[in-house]
Write a protein that holds these residues in place. Structure first.
Motif, PDB file in Angstrom:
ATOM      1  N   ALA A  13       0.817  -1.214   0.000  1.00 37.97           N
ATOM      2  CA  ALA A  13       0.000   0.000   0.000  1.00 37.97           C
ATOM      3  C   ALA A  13       0.848   1.261   0.000  1.00 37.97           C
ATOM      4  O   ALA A  13       0.449   2.281  -0.553  1.00 37.97           O
ATOM      5  N   ARG A  17       4.430   4.989  -5.982  1.00 34.08           N
ATOM      6  CA  ARG A  17       3.313   5.240  -6.896  1.00 34.08           C
ATOM      7  C   ARG A  17       2.134   5.881  -6.178  1.00 34.08           C
ATOM      8  O   ARG A  17       1.292   6.507  -6.806  1.00 34.08           O
ATOM      9  N   ARG A  18       2.034   5.691  -4.890  1.00 34.81           N
ATOM     10  CA  ARG A  18       0.965   6.347  -4.124  1.00 34.81           C
ATOM     11  C   ARG A  18       1.309   7.809  -3.854  1.00 34.81           C
ATOM     12  O   ARG A  18       0.427   8.620  -3.622  1.00 34.81           O
ATOM     13  N   SER A  21       2.085  10.722  -8.957  1.00 35.65           N
ATOM     14  CA  SER A  21       1.244  10.180 -10.015  1.00 35.65           C
ATOM     15  C   SER A  21       2.087   9.914 -11.254  1.00 35.65           C
ATOM     16  O   SER A  21       3.240  10.345 -11.352  1.00 35.65           O
ATOM     17  N   ILE A  37       1.461  10.689   2.235  1.00 33.68           N
ATOM     18  CA  ILE A  37       0.868   9.417   2.591  1.00 33.68           C
ATOM     19  C   ILE A  37       1.247   9.087   4.034  1.00 33.68           C
ATOM     20  O   ILE A  37       2.390   9.253   4.438  1.00 33.68           O
ATOM     21  N   ALA A  63      -4.212   9.768   2.663  1.00 31.11           N
ATOM     22  CA  ALA A  63      -3.426  10.544   1.707  1.00 31.11           C
ATOM     23  C   ALA A  63      -4.079  11.903   1.509  1.00 31.11           C
ATOM     24  O   ALA A  63      -5.294  12.036   1.621  1.00 31.11           O
TER      25      ALA A  63
END
Length: 115
Positions: A13, A17-18, A21, A37, A63
């Motif tokens: 999680a 990439r979180r 973008s 995050i 986030a």
């Protein structure tokens, strides 16, 4: 959910990439958004009176956008995101603190004048 599975899910999680973008390009301008995050989790295992063992846990992630990198004409610039809710909360907290402090100072002055 078993603790090993929970840790694997948590690891998957929270990835880069979180946070960033995929780049978005249009008319020679590239935009890459960024987010803050955060997460946490916990788990445990134990036995009941009958000796049966169990385990469990949980994980949460949050986030919020923080801004974007804008690439245009070979130059990179940072454009911060403005969180209006957070801004209004901060302004309201300062206003309340001011009003409470002002009232206390006024009461203290009245007491001092009386005697």
């Amino acid at each position: 959910m078993k603790i090993d599975e929970l840790m694997a899910e948590a690891r998957d999680a929270i990835t880069v990439r979180r946070v960033y973008s995929e780049p978005y390009e249009r008319d020679g301008v590239t935009v890459i958004t960024a987010a803050s995050i955060g997460g946490g989790g916990g788990g445990g295992l134990g036995k009941d009176e009958k000796g049966q063992q169990g385990e469990g846990g949980g994980f949460g992630i949050s986030a919020r956008p923080v801004g974007a990198y804008v690439i245009s004409g070979g130059k990179v610039s940072w454009r911060p995101a403005i969180d209006v809710n957070r801004l209004l909360t901060g302004v309201a907290a300062v206003a309340i603190a001011f009003l409470v402090t002002r009232a206390r100072v006024a009461r203290a002055r009245v007491r001092a004048e009386r005697g």
